[in-house]
Write a protein that holds these residues in place. Structure first.
Motif, PDB file in Angstrom:
ATOM      1  N   ALA A 118       0.823  -1.208   0.000  1.00 46.26           N
ATOM      2  CA  ALA A 118       0.000   0.000   0.000  1.00 46.26           C
ATOM      3  C   ALA A 118       0.859   1.261   0.000  1.00 46.26           C
ATOM      4  O   ALA A 118       0.570   2.222  -0.723  1.00 46.26           O
ATOM      5  CB  ALA A 118      -0.927   0.001   1.210  1.00 46.26           C
ATOM      6  N   LEU A 119       1.936   1.257   0.778  1.00 48.28           N
ATOM      7  CA  LEU A 119       2.830   2.423   0.812  1.00 48.28           C
ATOM      8  C   LEU A 119       3.514   2.629  -0.529  1.00 48.28           C
ATOM      9  O   LEU A 119       3.653   3.766  -1.004  1.00 48.28           O
ATOM     10  CB  LEU A 119       3.856   2.259   1.928  1.00 48.28           C
ATOM     11  N   GLU A 120       3.937   1.549  -1.154  1.00 49.42           N
ATOM     12  CA  GLU A 120       4.562   1.661  -2.474  1.00 49.42           C
ATOM     13  C   GLU A 120       3.573   2.217  -3.496  1.00 49.42           C
ATOM     14  O   GLU A 120       3.922   3.056  -4.325  1.00 49.42           O
ATOM     15  CB  GLU A 120       5.082   0.293  -2.932  1.00 49.42           C
ATOM     16  N   ALA A 121       2.335   1.734  -3.434  1.00 50.07           N
ATOM     17  CA  ALA A 121       1.312   2.204  -4.364  1.00 50.07           C
ATOM     18  C   ALA A 121       1.022   3.697  -4.189  1.00 50.07           C
ATOM     19  O   ALA A 121       0.648   4.381  -5.144  1.00 50.07           O
ATOM     20  CB  ALA A 121       0.027   1.403  -4.172  1.00 50.07           C
ATOM     21  N   GLU A 122       1.226   4.192  -2.978  1.00 48.94           N
ATOM     22  CA  GLU A 122       1.005   5.613  -2.689  1.00 48.94           C
ATOM     23  C   GLU A 122       2.246   6.460  -2.976  1.00 48.94           C
ATOM     24  O   GLU A 122       2.214   7.679  -2.801  1.00 48.94           O
ATOM     25  CB  GLU A 122       0.629   5.793  -1.211  1.00 48.94           C
ATOM     26  N   GLY A 123       3.337   5.805  -3.383  1.00 45.08           N
ATOM     27  CA  GLY A 123       4.585   6.530  -3.589  1.00 45.08           C
ATOM     28  C   GLY A 123       5.244   6.941  -2.296  1.00 45.08           C
ATOM     29  O   GLY A 123       6.011   7.894  -2.236  1.00 45.08           O
ATOM     30  N   ARG A 124       4.954   6.191  -1.221  1.00 44.90           N
ATOM     31  CA  ARG A 124       5.471   6.523   0.109  1.00 44.90           C
ATOM     32  C   ARG A 124       6.150   5.310   0.744  1.00 44.90           C
ATOM     33  O   ARG A 124       6.055   5.087   1.948  1.00 44.90           O
ATOM     34  CB  ARG A 124       4.339   7.029   1.003  1.00 44.90           C
ATOM     35  N   GLY A 125       6.858   4.549  -0.067  1.00 40.14           N
ATOM     36  CA  GLY A 125       7.532   3.360   0.441  1.00 40.14           C
ATOM     37  C   GLY A 125       8.535   3.658   1.534  1.00 40.14           C
ATOM     38  O   GLY A 125       8.788   2.825   2.411  1.00 40.14           O
ATOM     39  N   ASP A 126       9.093   4.871   1.522  1.00 39.94           N
ATOM     40  CA  ASP A 126      10.083   5.240   2.529  1.00 39.94           C
ATOM     41  C   ASP A 126       9.461   5.614   3.875  1.00 39.94           C
ATOM     42  O   ASP A 126      10.176   5.851   4.845  1.00 39.94           O
ATOM     43  CB  ASP A 126      10.931   6.415   2.018  1.00 39.94           C
ATOM     44  N   TRP A 127       8.144   5.619   3.959  1.00 40.99           N
ATOM     45  CA  TRP A 127       7.479   5.971   5.213  1.00 40.99           C
ATOM     46  C   TRP A 127       7.498   4.829   6.221  1.00 40.99           C
ATOM     47  O   TRP A 127       7.331   5.051   7.418  1.00 40.99           O
ATOM     48  CB  TRP A 127       6.012   6.334   4.952  1.00 40.99           C
ATOM     49  N   ALA A 128       7.645   3.574   5.769  1.00 33.97           N
ATOM     50  CA  ALA A 128       7.357   2.404   6.602  1.00 33.97           C
ATOM     51  C   ALA A 128       7.990   2.470   7.988  1.00 33.97           C
ATOM     52  O   ALA A 128       7.317   2.274   8.996  1.00 33.97           O
ATOM     53  CB  ALA A 128       7.782   1.132   5.883  1.00 33.97           C
ATOM     54  N   GLY A 129       9.277   2.740   8.053  1.00 37.21           N
ATOM     55  CA  GLY A 129       9.958   2.748   9.344  1.00 37.21           C
ATOM     56  C   GLY A 129      10.006   4.101  10.004  1.00 37.21           C
ATOM     57  O   GLY A 129      10.615   4.249  11.078  1.00 37.21           O
ATOM     58  N   GLN A 130       9.354   5.092   9.400  1.00 36.56           N
ATOM     59  CA  GLN A 130       9.412   6.454   9.944  1.00 36.56           C
ATOM     60  C   GLN A 130       8.625   6.554  11.254  1.00 36.56           C
ATOM     61  O   GLN A 130       7.538   5.977  11.400  1.00 36.56           O
ATOM     62  CB  GLN A 130       8.811   7.443   8.943  1.00 36.56           C
ATOM     63  N   PRO A 131       9.147   7.316  12.221  1.00 38.62           N
ATOM     64  CA  PRO A 131       8.332   7.601  13.408  1.00 38.62           C
ATOM     65  C   PRO A 131       7.153   8.492  13.021  1.00 38.62           C
ATOM     66  O   PRO A 131       7.318   9.453  12.258  1.00 38.62           O
ATOM     67  CB  PRO A 131       9.284   8.340  14.348  1.00 38.62           C
ATOM     68  N   VAL A 132       5.994   8.175  13.524  1.00 36.42           N
ATOM     69  CA  VAL A 132       4.797   8.939  13.186  1.00 36.42           C
ATOM     70  C   VAL A 132       4.974  10.410  13.552  1.00 36.42           C
ATOM     71  O   VAL A 132       4.518  11.303  12.827  1.00 36.42           O
ATOM     72  CB  VAL A 132       3.570   8.340  13.904  1.00 36.42           C
ATOM     73  N   GLN A 133       5.655  10.675  14.660  1.00 38.43           N
ATOM     74  CA  GLN A 133       5.799  12.059  15.107  1.00 38.43           C
ATOM     75  C   GLN A 133       6.689  12.898  14.194  1.00 38.43           C
ATOM     76  O   GLN A 133       6.733  14.121  14.328  1.00 38.43           O
ATOM     77  CB  GLN A 133       6.311  12.094  16.548  1.00 38.43           C
ATOM     78  N   ALA A 134       7.390  12.236  13.256  1.00 41.36           N
ATOM     79  CA  ALA A 134       8.193  12.984  12.284  1.00 41.36           C
ATOM     80  C   ALA A 134       7.345  13.511  11.125  1.00 41.36           C
ATOM     81  O   ALA A 134       7.809  14.318  10.326  1.00 41.36           O
ATOM     82  CB  ALA A 134       9.313  12.094  11.729  1.00 41.36           C
ATOM     83  N   LEU A 135       6.101  13.054  11.037  1.00 40.29           N
ATOM     84  CA  LEU A 135       5.208  13.474   9.964  1.00 40.29           C
ATOM     85  C   LEU A 135       4.548  14.807  10.292  1.00 40.29           C
ATOM     86  O   LEU A 135       4.329  15.140  11.452  1.00 40.29           O
ATOM     87  CB  LEU A 135       4.120  12.424   9.734  1.00 40.29           C
ATOM     88  N   SER A 136       4.218  15.547   9.240  1.00 42.76           N
ATOM     89  CA  SER A 136       3.451  16.779   9.433  1.00 42.76           C
ATOM     90  C   SER A 136       2.011  16.421   9.782  1.00 42.76           C
ATOM     91  O   SER A 136       1.577  15.267   9.676  1.00 42.76           O
ATOM     92  CB  SER A 136       3.462  17.604   8.147  1.00 42.76           C
ATOM     93  N   GLN A 137       1.229  17.423  10.179  1.00 47.53           N
ATOM     94  CA  GLN A 137      -0.169  17.176  10.524  1.00 47.53           C
ATOM     95  C   GLN A 137      -0.936  16.620   9.330  1.00 47.53           C
ATOM     96  O   GLN A 137      -1.743  15.689   9.468  1.00 47.53           O
ATOM     97  CB  GLN A 137      -0.820  18.474  11.025  1.00 47.53           C
ATOM     98  N   GLY A 138      -0.686  17.188   8.163  1.00 47.63           N
ATOM     99  CA  GLY A 138      -1.354  16.706   6.964  1.00 47.63           C
ATOM    100  C   GLY A 138      -0.948  15.288   6.614  1.00 47.63           C
ATOM    101  O   GLY A 138      -1.783  14.481   6.184  1.00 47.63           O
ATOM    102  N   GLN A 139       0.322  14.961   6.790  1.00 48.69           N
ATOM    103  CA  GLN A 139       0.786  13.597   6.528  1.00 48.69           C
ATOM    104  C   GLN A 139       0.179  12.603   7.506  1.00 48.69           C
ATOM    105  O   GLN A 139      -0.155  11.468   7.150  1.00 48.69           O
ATOM    106  CB  GLN A 139       2.314  13.550   6.584  1.00 48.69           C
ATOM    107  N   LYS A 140       0.017  13.029   8.762  1.00 46.82           N
ATOM    108  CA  LYS A 140      -0.633  12.158   9.746  1.00 46.82           C
ATOM    109  C   LYS A 140      -2.090  11.889   9.348  1.00 46.82           C
ATOM    110  O   LYS A 140      -2.590  10.756   9.489  1.00 46.82           O
ATOM    111  CB  LYS A 140      -0.595  12.795  11.135  1.00 46.82           C
ATOM    112  N   GLN A 141      -2.757  12.920   8.852  1.00 46.08           N
ATOM    113  CA  GLN A 141      -4.142  12.733   8.416  1.00 46.08           C
ATOM    114  C   GLN A 141      -4.210  11.742   7.255  1.00 46.08           C
ATOM    115  O   GLN A 141      -5.087  10.883   7.192  1.00 46.08           O
ATOM    116  CB  GLN A 141      -4.750  14.089   8.011  1.00 46.08           C
ATOM    117  N   TRP A 142      -3.241  11.860   6.330  1.00 43.46           N
ATOM    118  CA  TRP A 142      -3.166  10.946   5.196  1.00 43.46           C
ATOM    119  C   TRP A 142      -2.889   9.523   5.687  1.00 43.46           C
ATOM    120  O   TRP A 142      -3.453   8.560   5.170  1.00 43.46           O
ATOM    121  CB  TRP A 142      -2.077  11.411   4.236  1.00 43.46           C
ATOM    122  N   LEU A 143      -2.028   9.385   6.687  1.00 43.44           N
ATOM    123  CA  LEU A 143      -1.727   8.077   7.274  1.00 43.44           C
ATOM    124  C   LEU A 143      -2.990   7.445   7.853  1.00 43.44           C
ATOM    125  O   LEU A 143      -3.249   6.245   7.648  1.00 43.44           O
ATOM    126  CB  LEU A 143      -0.667   8.239   8.363  1.00 43.44           C
TER     127      LEU A 143
END
Length: 239
Positions: A118-143
């Motif tokens: 699913a992450l690869e399909a979204e073009g966000r394959g590099d997100w997998a191991g990222q800490p959630v708190q490193a994401l912006s508010q908008g990225q968290k909403q997308w997550l």
């Protein structure tokens, strides 16, 4: 796609009524719920999702009581809150996305594989191991939206989904939501957010004030808000 049926639903907290005798048969593809802050909109969505049980009356998703059958509810309905920090519970993106799939009965390895795809399909394959708190508010909403879509519910409940987003992110999220096949139930105090819905329900003080096509309901809602705003907007809330 099975709808949401509420019969005589009431809800109270510590004896204080929040909702009063709500009866609705929600079958349309795009449904909006408007009302002022404190009108009971979010409580109504939480009842639909099965996060709380009604004080009186019944809620059914395709015949299932979502508050009693949580696994069935997860397959039937997802809810996207206004503030993603109130929804996210795991430290990394992959863990957050996998949680709902494991709750639905997938093994951890199956869930992990589906998350990566699913992450690869979204073009966000590099997100997998990222800490959630490193994401912006908008990225968290997308997550949070991705987590819901992975579980493939028939209905998605949206609680003021654009409130914390800047305009570009609002546009992106609007476009993404519009393309989804699921039934969407969107609550907002902003008439523009639900103007394109097939049906709009106006809640006032925990009761249905009006229910029907978007244009007449929103026109009546705007007129009443302008009337209240033209006087002392808090006077009717006294006591």
């Amino acid at each position: 796609m099975n709808g949401i049926v509420l019969q005589g639903v009431a809800f109270a907290v510590a004896g204080k009524p929040i909702l009063h005798g709500i009866s609705l048969d929600l079958q349309e593809q795009r449904i909006g719920i408007v009302g002022r802050n404190g009108s009971g909109k979010t409580t109504l969505l939480r009842l639909m999702a099965g996060l709380v049980a009604p004080t009186a009356g019944t809620v059914r998703l395709g015949g299932v009581d979502p508050a009693k059958d949580r696994r069935a509810a997860l397959a039937a309905v997802g809810i996207l809150f206004q503030n993603p920090d109130h929804q996210i519970i795991f430290p990394t993106v992959a863990e957050e996305l996998a949680f709902g799939l494991v709750q639905q009965g997938l093994s951890r390895s199956e869930a992990a594989a589906r998350v990566c795809a699913a992450l690869e399909a979204e073009g966000r394959g590099d997100w997998a191991g990222q800490p959630v708190q490193a994401l912006s508010q908008g990225q968290k909403q997308w997550l949070c939206l991705m987590a819901i879509l992975l579980m493939a519910p028939g209905t998605i409940l949206l609680d003021e989904p654009f409130a914390a987003l800047d305009l570009p992110l609002q546009i992106r999220l609007t476009r993404r939501l519009a393309a989804l096949p699921q039934r969407l139930v969107t609550i907002s105090h902003d008439p523009a957010a639900v103007a394109g819905c097939d049906r709009v329900i106006w809640l006032e003080a925990g009761r249905v004030a009006m229910d029907g096509a978007a244009t007449p309901v929103l026109a009546a809602f705007r007129a009443e808000m302008e009337r209240i705003g033209g006087t002392d907007a808090d006077a009717d809330l006294a006591g």
